[in-house]
Design an enzyme around this catalytic site. Sequence first.
Site, PDB file in Angstrom:
ATOM      1  N   ASN A   9      63.779 -56.784  21.638  1.00  0.00           N
ATOM      2  CA  ASN A   9      63.222 -57.202  20.349  1.00  0.00           C
ATOM      3  C   ASN A   9      64.122 -56.631  19.253  1.00  0.00           C
ATOM      4  O   ASN A   9      64.083 -55.441  18.969  1.00  0.00           O
ATOM      5  CB  ASN A   9      61.787 -56.659  20.233  1.00  0.00           C
ATOM      6  CG  ASN A   9      61.159 -56.966  18.885  1.00  0.00           C
ATOM      7  OD1 ASN A   9      61.730 -57.706  18.083  1.00  0.00           O
ATOM      8  ND2 ASN A   9      59.988 -56.397  18.648  1.00  0.00           N
ATOM      9  N   TRP A  10      64.906 -57.505  18.655  1.00  0.00           N
ATOM     10  CA  TRP A  10      65.879 -57.040  17.651  1.00  0.00           C
ATOM     11  C   TRP A  10      65.213 -56.697  16.318  1.00  0.00           C
ATOM     12  O   TRP A  10      65.847 -56.146  15.429  1.00  0.00           O
ATOM     13  CB  TRP A  10      66.940 -58.111  17.413  1.00  0.00           C
ATOM     14  CG  TRP A  10      67.920 -58.302  18.536  1.00  0.00           C
ATOM     15  CD1 TRP A  10      67.895 -57.709  19.761  1.00  0.00           C
ATOM     16  CD2 TRP A  10      69.079 -59.148  18.525  1.00  0.00           C
ATOM     17  NE1 TRP A  10      68.967 -58.135  20.523  1.00  0.00           N
ATOM     18  CE2 TRP A  10      69.706 -59.021  19.779  1.00  0.00           C
ATOM     19  CE3 TRP A  10      69.647 -60.008  17.578  1.00  0.00           C
ATOM     20  CZ2 TRP A  10      70.876 -59.717  20.112  1.00  0.00           C
ATOM     21  CZ3 TRP A  10      70.806 -60.705  17.899  1.00  0.00           C
ATOM     22  CH2 TRP A  10      71.417 -60.549  19.155  1.00  0.00           C
ATOM     23  N   LYS A  11      63.968 -57.079  16.142  1.00  0.00           N
ATOM     24  CA  LYS A  11      63.250 -56.849  14.879  1.00  0.00           C
ATOM     25  C   LYS A  11      64.073 -57.405  13.699  1.00  0.00           C
ATOM     26  O   LYS A  11      64.779 -58.401  13.878  1.00  0.00           O
ATOM     27  CB  LYS A  11      62.903 -55.367  14.735  1.00  0.00           C
ATOM     28  CG  LYS A  11      62.171 -54.842  15.992  1.00  0.00           C
ATOM     29  CD  LYS A  11      61.588 -53.478  15.860  1.00  0.00           C
ATOM     30  CE  LYS A  11      60.878 -53.105  17.160  1.00  0.00           C
ATOM     31  NZ  LYS A  11      60.198 -51.811  17.111  1.00  0.00           N
ATOM     32  N   HIS A  94      52.771 -57.985  18.119  1.00  0.00           N
ATOM     33  CA  HIS A  94      53.511 -56.729  18.002  1.00  0.00           C
ATOM     34  C   HIS A  94      52.799 -55.796  17.024  1.00  0.00           C
ATOM     35  O   HIS A  94      52.263 -56.245  16.005  1.00  0.00           O
ATOM     36  CB  HIS A  94      54.948 -56.999  17.545  1.00  0.00           C
ATOM     37  CG  HIS A  94      55.817 -55.798  17.738  1.00  0.00           C
ATOM     38  ND1 HIS A  94      55.826 -54.744  16.852  1.00  0.00           N
ATOM     39  CD2 HIS A  94      56.658 -55.449  18.742  1.00  0.00           C
ATOM     40  CE1 HIS A  94      56.647 -53.806  17.307  1.00  0.00           C
ATOM     41  NE2 HIS A  94      57.165 -54.213  18.453  1.00  0.00           N
ATOM     42  N   GLU A  96      53.869 -53.870  14.808  1.00  0.00           N
ATOM     43  CA  GLU A  96      54.350 -53.917  13.416  1.00  0.00           C
ATOM     44  C   GLU A  96      53.710 -55.081  12.662  1.00  0.00           C
ATOM     45  O   GLU A  96      53.422 -54.978  11.470  1.00  0.00           O
ATOM     46  CB  GLU A  96      55.882 -54.011  13.409  1.00  0.00           C
ATOM     47  CG  GLU A  96      56.507 -52.679  13.808  1.00  0.00           C
ATOM     48  CD  GLU A  96      57.839 -52.790  14.524  1.00  0.00           C
ATOM     49  OE1 GLU A  96      58.510 -53.826  14.420  1.00  0.00           O
ATOM     50  OE2 GLU A  96      58.194 -51.812  15.219  1.00  0.00           O
ATOM     51  N   GLU A 166      52.582 -51.637  24.494  1.00  0.00           N
ATOM     52  CA  GLU A 166      53.412 -50.815  23.613  1.00  0.00           C
ATOM     53  C   GLU A 166      52.527 -49.826  22.860  1.00  0.00           C
ATOM     54  O   GLU A 166      51.961 -50.175  21.808  1.00  0.00           O
ATOM     55  CB  GLU A 166      54.156 -51.700  22.613  1.00  0.00           C
ATOM     56  CG  GLU A 166      55.136 -52.662  23.259  1.00  0.00           C
ATOM     57  CD  GLU A 166      56.255 -53.067  22.302  1.00  0.00           C
ATOM     58  OE1 GLU A 166      57.408 -53.012  22.710  1.00  0.00           O
ATOM     59  OE2 GLU A 166      55.975 -53.417  21.137  1.00  0.00           O
ATOM     60  N   GLY A 172      59.779 -46.484  18.490  1.00  0.00           N
ATOM     61  CA  GLY A 172      60.774 -45.999  17.530  1.00  0.00           C
ATOM     62  C   GLY A 172      60.688 -44.508  17.259  1.00  0.00           C
ATOM     63  O   GLY A 172      61.295 -44.002  16.317  1.00  0.00           O
ATOM     64  N   SER A 212      60.357 -46.691  23.023  1.00  0.00           N
ATOM     65  CA  SER A 212      61.426 -45.707  23.253  1.00  0.00           C
ATOM     66  C   SER A 212      61.996 -45.754  24.675  1.00  0.00           C
ATOM     67  O   SER A 212      62.334 -44.718  25.250  1.00  0.00           O
ATOM     68  CB  SER A 212      60.934 -44.298  22.914  1.00  0.00           C
ATOM     69  OG  SER A 212      60.597 -44.215  21.539  1.00  0.00           O
ATOM     70  N   GLY A 233      63.236 -52.048  21.879  1.00  0.00           N
ATOM     71  CA  GLY A 233      63.573 -52.175  20.467  1.00  0.00           C
ATOM     72  C   GLY A 233      64.970 -51.633  20.207  1.00  0.00           C
ATOM     73  O   GLY A 233      65.978 -52.295  20.452  1.00  0.00           O
ATOM     74  N   GLY A 234      65.028 -50.403  19.712  1.00  0.00           N
ATOM     75  CA  GLY A 234      66.283 -49.798  19.290  1.00  0.00           C
ATOM     76  C   GLY A 234      67.429 -49.946  20.284  1.00  0.00           C
ATOM     77  O   GLY A 234      68.555 -50.328  19.909  1.00  0.00           O
TER      78      GLY A 234
HETATM   79  P1  13P Z   1      61.698 -48.977  20.472  1.00  0.00           P
HETATM   80  O1  13P Z   1      62.315 -49.289  21.821  1.00  0.00           O
HETATM   81  O2  13P Z   1      62.704 -48.862  19.383  1.00  0.00           O
HETATM   82  O3  13P Z   1      60.756 -47.811  20.557  1.00  0.00           O
HETATM   83  O4  13P Z   1      60.799 -50.258  20.066  1.00  0.00           O
HETATM   84  C1  13P Z   1      59.912 -50.776  20.970  1.00  0.00           C
HETATM   85  C2  13P Z   1      59.391 -52.048  20.430  1.00  0.00           C
HETATM   86  O5  13P Z   1      58.697 -52.073  19.431  1.00  0.00           O
HETATM   87  C3  13P Z   1      59.773 -53.296  21.109  1.00  0.00           C
HETATM   88  O6  13P Z   1      59.010 -54.358  20.678  1.00  0.00           O
END
Ligand code: 13P
Length: 249
Positions: A9-11, A94, A96, A166, A172, A212, A233-234
């Site tokens: 997920n590149w956000k 998600h 967020e 998640e 994050g 993470s 994510g990251g």
């Molecule tokens: P991180 O891997 O950066 O913790 O993010 C997870 C995420 O929100 C994937 O959708």
Amino acid sequence: MRNQIVAGNWKMNNNTPETELLLNNLIKYKIRNGVSVYIAPAFTQLYQSVIKLKGKDIKVAAQNVNAEVSGAHTGEVSCSMIKGVGVSTVILGHSERRSLYSESNNFLKEKVITAIESGMEIIFCFGEELSERKENKHFDLVKNQLTKALFHLPNDTWNQIILAYEPVWAIGTGETASPEQAQEMHAFVRQQIEYKYDASLANSVSILYGGSVKPSNAKEIFSMADVDGGLIGGASLNAEEFIAIVNAF
Ligand code: 13P
């Protein structure tokens, strides 16, 4: 055997040249056989990604979609628009979007219905906040998220669903759920699906863990019985790290 899946997920990261660079780096690597790999760029980079990844073993997903089919929804994007650029998977629920854009379980239910009716595959995210875990409410919370947004679906649409647990406190933050905490929740979710539907459906749904995940912890997390992969994510913004996670199975 359930599908093993790793999705990035590149956000809200990667403009056009940055996407080009990351995709060029990703396609240098061979994807491990048997693992389905997705990347989810921003809407504006979907078409670019689809074109670049044509014939490669990496699928493209969108990060969101509107619940309506069309109409007066300034700034929004529909399922048919996403499908029109060659993308048929979407991330919904998600944390967020739940916390920053107030997406409720009932609102997500509407998006789920539209996406399923449009023939899309959904990576559906759910998970608890730290305060909810501390108060030992995480199982009830997750059960409620799934019941309201997904458990209205008929049995035969579940082949369009991928689940992603998640825990919000692990996103994050550098703090992952322990493999045991992930396994415990994934087994609980599978059990809820079995109660609502049946064992065969419960055993066929892939449940990803997200929060993470890094090359250093992916193997241990993916080795758990009910963990079928990861939503990253990251670490998905770096080709080498992302592929190392894909190859951690
Ligand atoms: P991180 O891997 O950066 O913790 O993010 C997870 C995420 O929100 C994937 O959708």
